[in-house]
Design a protein around this motif. Sequence first.
Motif, PDB file in Angstrom:
ATOM      1  N   UNK A   1      11.281   6.982   0.987  1.00 55.94           N
ATOM      2  CA  UNK A   1      11.865   8.318   0.836  1.00 55.94           C
ATOM      3  C   UNK A   1      11.307   9.007  -0.412  1.00 55.94           C
ATOM      4  N   UNK A   2      11.178   8.262  -1.503  1.00 55.05           N
ATOM      5  CA  UNK A   2      10.641   8.844  -2.728  1.00 55.05           C
ATOM      6  C   UNK A   2       9.174   9.225  -2.557  1.00 55.05           C
ATOM      7  N   UNK A   3       8.432   8.421  -1.799  1.00 48.56           N
ATOM      8  CA  UNK A   3       7.043   8.778  -1.517  1.00 48.56           C
ATOM      9  C   UNK A   3       6.971  10.070  -0.709  1.00 48.56           C
ATOM     10  N   UNK A   4       7.887  10.220   0.248  1.00 52.34           N
ATOM     11  CA  UNK A   4       7.942  11.461   1.018  1.00 52.34           C
ATOM     12  C   UNK A   4       8.236  12.657   0.117  1.00 52.34           C
ATOM     13  N   UNK A   5       9.138  12.478  -0.836  1.00 55.13           N
ATOM     14  CA  UNK A   5       9.436  13.552  -1.783  1.00 55.13           C
ATOM     15  C   UNK A   5       8.187  13.925  -2.574  1.00 55.13           C
ATOM     16  N   UNK A   6       7.420  12.921  -2.992  1.00 55.74           N
ATOM     17  CA  UNK A   6       6.195  13.196  -3.746  1.00 55.74           C
ATOM     18  C   UNK A   6       5.180  13.937  -2.886  1.00 55.74           C
ATOM     19  N   UNK A   7       5.061  13.547  -1.607  1.00 56.98           N
ATOM     20  CA  UNK A   7       4.157  14.243  -0.695  1.00 56.98           C
ATOM     21  C   UNK A   7       4.562  15.711  -0.570  1.00 56.98           C
ATOM     22  N   UNK A   8       5.871  15.960  -0.576  1.00 54.98           N
ATOM     23  CA  UNK A   8       6.377  17.330  -0.479  1.00 54.98           C
ATOM     24  C   UNK A   8       6.336  18.059  -1.827  1.00 54.98           C
ATOM     25  N   UNK A   9       5.785  17.396  -2.849  1.00 59.16           N
ATOM     26  CA  UNK A   9       5.664  17.933  -4.205  1.00 59.16           C
ATOM     27  C   UNK A   9       7.009  18.167  -4.878  1.00 59.16           C
TER      28      UNK A   9
ATOM     29  N   UNK B   1       0.836  -1.208   0.000  1.00 63.32           N
ATOM     30  CA  UNK B   1       0.000   0.000   0.000  1.00 63.32           C
ATOM     31  C   UNK B   1       0.866   1.251   0.000  1.00 63.32           C
ATOM     32  N   UNK B   2       1.940   1.250   0.789  1.00 62.24           N
ATOM     33  CA  UNK B   2       2.833   2.415   0.823  1.00 62.24           C
ATOM     34  C   UNK B   2       3.452   2.656  -0.546  1.00 62.24           C
ATOM     35  N   UNK B   3       3.918   1.585  -1.169  1.00 68.15           N
ATOM     36  CA  UNK B   3       4.554   1.718  -2.483  1.00 68.15           C
ATOM     37  C   UNK B   3       3.575   2.249  -3.520  1.00 68.15           C
ATOM     38  N   UNK B   4       2.379   1.664  -3.564  1.00 63.97           N
ATOM     39  CA  UNK B   4       1.421   2.053  -4.593  1.00 63.97           C
ATOM     40  C   UNK B   4       0.933   3.478  -4.385  1.00 63.97           C
ATOM     41  N   UNK B   5       0.656   3.852  -3.147  1.00 64.76           N
ATOM     42  CA  UNK B   5       0.246   5.232  -2.872  1.00 64.76           C
ATOM     43  C   UNK B   5       1.350   6.203  -3.267  1.00 64.76           C
ATOM     44  N   UNK B   6       2.595   5.853  -2.964  1.00 63.98           N
ATOM     45  CA  UNK B   6       3.716   6.706  -3.340  1.00 63.98           C
ATOM     46  C   UNK B   6       3.858   6.825  -4.842  1.00 63.98           C
ATOM     47  N   UNK B   7       3.687   5.732  -5.575  1.00 61.69           N
ATOM     48  CA  UNK B   7       3.804   5.762  -7.030  1.00 61.69           C
ATOM     49  C   UNK B   7       2.723   6.633  -7.660  1.00 61.69           C
ATOM     50  N   UNK B   8       1.533   6.608  -7.095  1.00 61.84           N
ATOM     51  CA  UNK B   8       0.472   7.484  -7.600  1.00 61.84           C
ATOM     52  C   UNK B   8       0.836   8.945  -7.351  1.00 61.84           C
ATOM     53  N   UNK B   9       1.287   9.256  -6.143  1.00 68.03           N
ATOM     54  CA  UNK B   9       1.633  10.641  -5.814  1.00 68.03           C
ATOM     55  C   UNK B   9       2.810  11.151  -6.641  1.00 68.03           C
ATOM     56  N   UNK B  10       3.743  10.275  -7.000  1.00 71.57           N
ATOM     57  CA  UNK B  10       4.868  10.698  -7.830  1.00 71.57           C
ATOM     58  C   UNK B  10       4.405  11.236  -9.174  1.00 71.57           C
ATOM     59  N   UNK B  11       3.214  10.836  -9.607  1.00 73.71           N
ATOM     60  CA  UNK B  11       2.695  11.244 -10.907  1.00 73.71           C
ATOM     61  C   UNK B  11       1.638  12.334 -10.793  1.00 73.71           C
TER      62      UNK B  11
END
Length: 241
Positions: free
Chosen positions: A118-126, A68-78
């Motif tokens: 870490x990459x998901x956190x970057x995406x959250x931070x835009x 779930x963490x990975x998939x949510x992060x991948x969506x936010x990266x886009x």
Amino acid sequence: MVNWAQMYDCYSETGRVPELLEVVENEDDAEAWQELGYRLVLEHDLVAPASFVALPRLMRLASDSERARRLAGEILERAAGHHGCDDLLANCAGAIEEFRELLDKHLRTRPTERLAVFRALLAVEEEYHWAAVLGDFTDDFYGVACPHCAAEVTIAIGDCGRYSAIRDWNMGDVHRRDLRPASLDELSGAGRWMYETATRAGEELLASGISHLFGKAGCPGCASVFTIADEYAAFNQPVLR
């Protein structure tokens, strides 16, 4: 209440995503997770309305589920792309803030999937650019153009060394010059946030790599010095909506 009949996925279908969410919410079914990933994130950049509607439910699962963490992060990266779902993304603001706190705490536990976190956190931070390209600094290479002579320079940050060079496909990386990492005082903006976040989490290799990525490189062609991250970002920024 979500009208799933209007929320098509990456395959332009509307019924399968809610069914898959029901499955993964009740059991950790690998096949269901795999299909859900295909339907919510297609290849490198494509997401769909169903991707953003699914986000809050994925984030509720994120505390106990790496998938779930990975998939949510991948969506936010886009989230910076041309997806036409700004209103759906805005509806996720509260869930995204909770996801930020969860990711920050989880990173400090030294998880095996630390780069994905870490990459998901970057995406959250835009910080979408760095979320898309950042590696784990074990074998990372970044191509940049020297801002002074336009030479194509290879930047290596990994086990093979930390240097700038000209890449010769027969001889390898030639005319190597050691990189100069940025000190904490020299870091600002995204680079400082990335470094401090990695340091706080005890990720020394990641922090060291970031200090080099946001540091200085010498051009092997003209010997001029430039900031690596500035030149790399200038030519590799994603297209924003």
